[in-house]
Design a protein around this motif. Structure first.
Motif, PDB file in Angstrom:
ATOM      1  N   ARG A   1       0.878  -1.234  -0.054  1.00  0.00           N
ATOM      2  CA  ARG A   1       0.086  -0.030   0.067  1.00  0.00           C
ATOM      3  C   ARG A   1       0.927   1.472  -0.107  1.00  0.00           C
ATOM      4  O   ARG A   1       0.461   2.219  -0.762  1.00  0.00           O
ATOM      5  N   ALA A   2       1.908   1.138   0.890  1.00  0.00           N
ATOM      6  CA  ALA A   2       2.798   2.239   0.949  1.00  0.00           C
ATOM      7  C   ALA A   2       3.413   2.623  -0.501  1.00  0.00           C
ATOM      8  O   ALA A   2       3.476   3.908  -1.005  1.00  0.00           O
TER       9      ALA A   2
ATOM     10  N   ARG B   1       1.760   6.854  -6.921  1.00  0.00           N
ATOM     11  CA  ARG B   1       0.631   7.748  -6.839  1.00  0.00           C
ATOM     12  C   ARG B   1       0.937   9.370  -6.719  1.00  0.00           C
ATOM     13  O   ARG B   1       0.823  10.013  -7.522  1.00  0.00           O
ATOM     14  N   GLY B   2       1.645   9.408  -5.451  1.00  0.00           N
ATOM     15  CA  GLY B   2       2.073  10.849  -5.393  1.00  0.00           C
ATOM     16  C   GLY B   2       3.232  11.304  -6.417  1.00  0.00           C
ATOM     17  O   GLY B   2       3.209  12.484  -6.934  1.00  0.00           O
TER      18      GLY B   2
ATOM     19  N   ASP C   1       0.250  14.451   0.362  1.00  0.00           N
ATOM     20  CA  ASP C   1      -0.803  13.434  -0.378  1.00  0.00           C
ATOM     21  C   ASP C   1      -1.811  14.325  -0.956  1.00  0.00           C
ATOM     22  O   ASP C   1      -2.691  13.656  -1.857  1.00  0.00           O
TER      23      ASP C   1
ATOM     24  N   ARG D   1       3.016  14.081   5.741  1.00  0.00           N
ATOM     25  CA  ARG D   1       2.683  13.049   4.875  1.00  0.00           C
ATOM     26  C   ARG D   1       0.962  13.507   4.381  1.00  0.00           C
ATOM     27  O   ARG D   1       0.827  13.353   3.063  1.00  0.00           O
TER      28      ARG D   1
ATOM     29  N   SER E   1      -9.151  -0.040  -4.772  1.00  0.00           N
ATOM     30  CA  SER E   1      -8.570   0.852  -3.951  1.00  0.00           C
ATOM     31  C   SER E   1      -7.664   0.565  -3.225  1.00  0.00           C
ATOM     32  O   SER E   1      -7.049  -0.675  -2.991  1.00  0.00           O
ATOM     33  N   LEU E   2      -6.763   1.449  -2.718  1.00  0.00           N
ATOM     34  CA  LEU E   2      -5.637   0.898  -1.605  1.00  0.00           C
ATOM     35  C   LEU E   2      -5.975  -0.061  -0.737  1.00  0.00           C
ATOM     36  O   LEU E   2      -5.378  -1.015  -0.475  1.00  0.00           O
ATOM     37  N   ARG E   3      -7.107   0.310  -0.157  1.00  0.00           N
ATOM     38  CA  ARG E   3      -7.692  -0.763   0.869  1.00  0.00           C
ATOM     39  C   ARG E   3      -8.131  -2.053   0.279  1.00  0.00           C
ATOM     40  O   ARG E   3      -7.753  -3.115   1.155  1.00  0.00           O
TER      41      ARG E   3
ATOM     42  N   SER F   1       0.952   3.890  -2.809  1.00  0.00           N
ATOM     43  CA  SER F   1       0.544   5.418  -2.516  1.00  0.00           C
ATOM     44  C   SER F   1       1.757   6.414  -2.765  1.00  0.00           C
ATOM     45  O   SER F   1       1.464   7.441  -3.258  1.00  0.00           O
ATOM     46  N   GLU F   2       2.921   6.179  -2.586  1.00  0.00           N
ATOM     47  CA  GLU F   2       4.041   6.859  -3.194  1.00  0.00           C
ATOM     48  C   GLU F   2       4.272   6.957  -4.434  1.00  0.00           C
ATOM     49  O   GLU F   2       4.548   8.139  -5.278  1.00  0.00           O
TER      50      GLU F   2
END
Lengths: 100, 482
Positions: free
Chosen positions: B169-170, B176-177, B324, B320, B221-223, B173-174
């Motif tokens: 997930r991290a 995506r950023g 984001d 963070r 989704s990330l979840r 997420s990174e």
């Protein structure tokens, strides 16, 4: 090396191309494909050390276009050419497997 | 029972935010009427010739710069052949053994995750299965919309360096950023502009070998990515523990049911017979193109977080959250630039302002309160004009109406009461009026004392319309209640 293509090889390739071949055809195409492969073997027989595989014969790179919109086709005209259409979309027969 | 560790690699598909498709000038748009963004090229009509979109190359090179990739001197396209109606040509144009980006990396919480490759390819059309509840196997037929066929994608493939769902997930997420920061995609997992497939295997801790991997798809989704990976790890451990063998397969994640299921695919169908696409010449990024890409890469999320923490004293977690939300981070940056302390700016931005943005669906650029207005509000709290509690009210009004904080304070007579004599008189009145509470406070244990003191404090604030300087009230209460 002049390995003859096996029946299994030919059937596999035919299956990948969605071709239904008769027993005779498997035999005949097997022979023809073997000849083609043998021709490729002639190239492999040369000393190719240090020669990169050729993906394109043209001495061209970076043929690019600007990111600009061009006219699209008329949907009715497009769908009229399809064997079947429904609800603005192409209609296809039942699909037997998931997307690869 | 042996201890297992998971070995995870991620394949991320990202739709690029270009104006047109990868090989033709059809609009790259989400949500158009079906089959209206099509032309002879993306429909694969005979005689049509694809021409590569320059912007896609620019975006790919930007990605290369941002994620430490090597960019080989030449890359080429291949045809990936398969029969499936989502591509009208019966092949997808993709990059195979000569992708534009090779061997990059990203650092995730101090761990370097290696990235094997990133390549350009075209997206497929959308199929909808009719009848049988929309399930492919029970459907009577399917309908195809080719608007998405030919939309440019980057596929980013990590090495199997990820060890947990949390880390996966991290990583996403990174990623995506970074993609958002370099402006190449709007990276919305829910809308499908970013799609993640996970390759998961397990092995006993301490062994180096790779177990049989299972590919899990359909996480939106990330979840759901995290849940799907945790489920797959548990499923594989249970299988191995009970003596079963893990079968190499592709499984589809069902978010509602919280389980994954094996996807039926045809035996041997993944023999794609890749061969070089004869209609497209190689891409050979020039030094100039690479320099342009380098110049187009702005400050990346990791550097931005570090700057917020190191230069502005923002807490790690707030940094963070801000980074984001790039537009909010830009807003905060502007407030800091006019002199407001970073910590306060971050507090307001990640608290009340973010809450308001989420609730209203607005973006920070259109807030009636400009960043220097937030700085003004922070100044009013710092100089004692406003209590934090009243400042929230003022902010609330300024987020809804084009008013400056000072204007709201003046209009509503909100300035904080910091006159000691005036406050002392009010405190004394409150103590007299609440004699019972004061008595209970004096005889009570710690818990009762805390409660009663809070009550008395609240009465003072109430008596002043919350305008009393809280620190001074506390001090006065200390003196009188001790």
């Amino acid at each position: 090396m002049s390995a003859r293509l096996s029946r299994t090889d030919v059937e596999h390739v035919a299956n990948l191309a969605r071709l239904a071949l008769s027993g005779d055809e498997v035999e005949r195409f097997g022979e023809q494909l073997t000849v083609i492969l043998e021709h490729a073997q002639d190239v492999a027989a040369l000393d190719l050390e240090g020669i990169p595989p050729t993906a394109h014969p043209l001495p061209l790179v970076n043929v690019l276009r600007p990111d600009e919109v061009r006219p699209t086709l008329d949907r009715e005209e497009v769908l009229a050419q399809a064997p079947a259409a429904e609800d603005g979309r192409f209609r296809v027969p039942r699909i037997l497997g998931e997307a690869p | 029972m042996a201890e297992y560790e998971a070995v995870i690699g991620l394949e991320v598909h990202v739709e690029l935010a270009t104006t047109t498709k990868l090989f033709c000038g059809c609009p790259n748009e989400f949500g158009s009427e079906p089959n209206t963004n099509v032309c002879p090229i993306c429909l694969g009509l005979p005689g049509s010739l694809p021409v590569l979109n320059r912007r896609v190359v620019e975006y790919a090179l930007r990605l290369g710069e941002a994620m430490h990739f090597d960019v080989p001197s030449e890359s080429i396209f291949h045809r990936k052949n398969y029969f499936y109606p989502d591509m009208p040509k019966d092949y997808q144009v993709s990059q195979y053994d000569h992708p534009i980006c090779v061997e990059g990396w990203m650092e995730i919480d101090g761990t370097r995750i290696r990235i094997e490759r990133a390549h350009m390819e075209e997206d497929t059309g959308k199929t909808q299965h009719i009848g049988g509840g929309g399930r492919i196997h029970d459907a009577s037929h399917s309908l195809v919309d080719y608007n998405r066929a030919g939309v440019p994608l980057m596929e980013i493939v990590s090495h199997p360096d990820i060890r947990s769902a949390e880390q996966a997930r991290a990583y996403v997420s990174e990623l995506r950023g970074v993609l958002q920061a370099i402006g190449v995609s709007d990276v919305k997992m829910e809308e499908g502009s970013m799609r993640v497939d996970a390759n998961v295997s397990i092995r006993p801790v301490g062994t180096g070998e790779l177990g049989t991997k299972v590919e899990v798809k359909n996480m939106n989704s990330l979840r759901s990515l995290g849940r799907a990976i945790d489920y797959e790890i548990a499923r594989q451990i249970a299988a191995v523990e009970s003596g079963d063998r893990i079968v190499q397969e592709t499984r589809g994640w069902d978010e509602a049911a919280g389980v994954s299921q094996g996807m039926r695919s045809k035996e041997g169908s993944n023999d794609y017979r890749y061969f070089p696409e004869p209609d497209l010449v190689p891409v050979a990024p020039s030094d100039e193109m690479r320099a342009e890409a380098r110049a187009a890469v702005p400050e990346l999320p990791a550097a931005h977080r570090t700057r917020l923490v190191a230069e502005w004293g923002v807490a790690d977690q707030d940094a963070r959250v801000l980074v984001d939300n790039p537009a909010l981070a830009a807003y905060a940056d502007q407030a800091m630039a006019v002199g407001a302390p970073g910590k306060d700016v971050a507090n307001w931005c990640t608290g009340e302002i973010l809450g308001f943005l989420n609730e209203s669906g607005l973006s920070p650029e259109v807030l009636p309160l400009a960043p220097d207005g937030l700085a003004e509000l922070i100044g009013l709290v710092a100089d004692g004009t406003l209590s934090r509690s009243l400042a929230k009210d003022v902010l609330d009004e300024c987020l809804r109406e084009p008013k400056r904080p000072k204007q709201v304070v003046a209009e509503r007579g909100l300035a904080q009461v910091s006159d000691e004599a005036e406050l002392a008189a009010i405190v004394d009145e409150v103590l007299v009026a609440n004699g019972d509470a004061v008595e209970e406070y004096r005889v009570g244990d710690e818990k009762v004392r805390g409660k009663k003191r809070g009550f008395i404090f609240g009465q003072v604030m109430r008596a002043t319309d919350r305008k009393a300087n809280a620190a001074m009230v506390n001090q006065l209460l200390d003196e009188r209640l001790s």
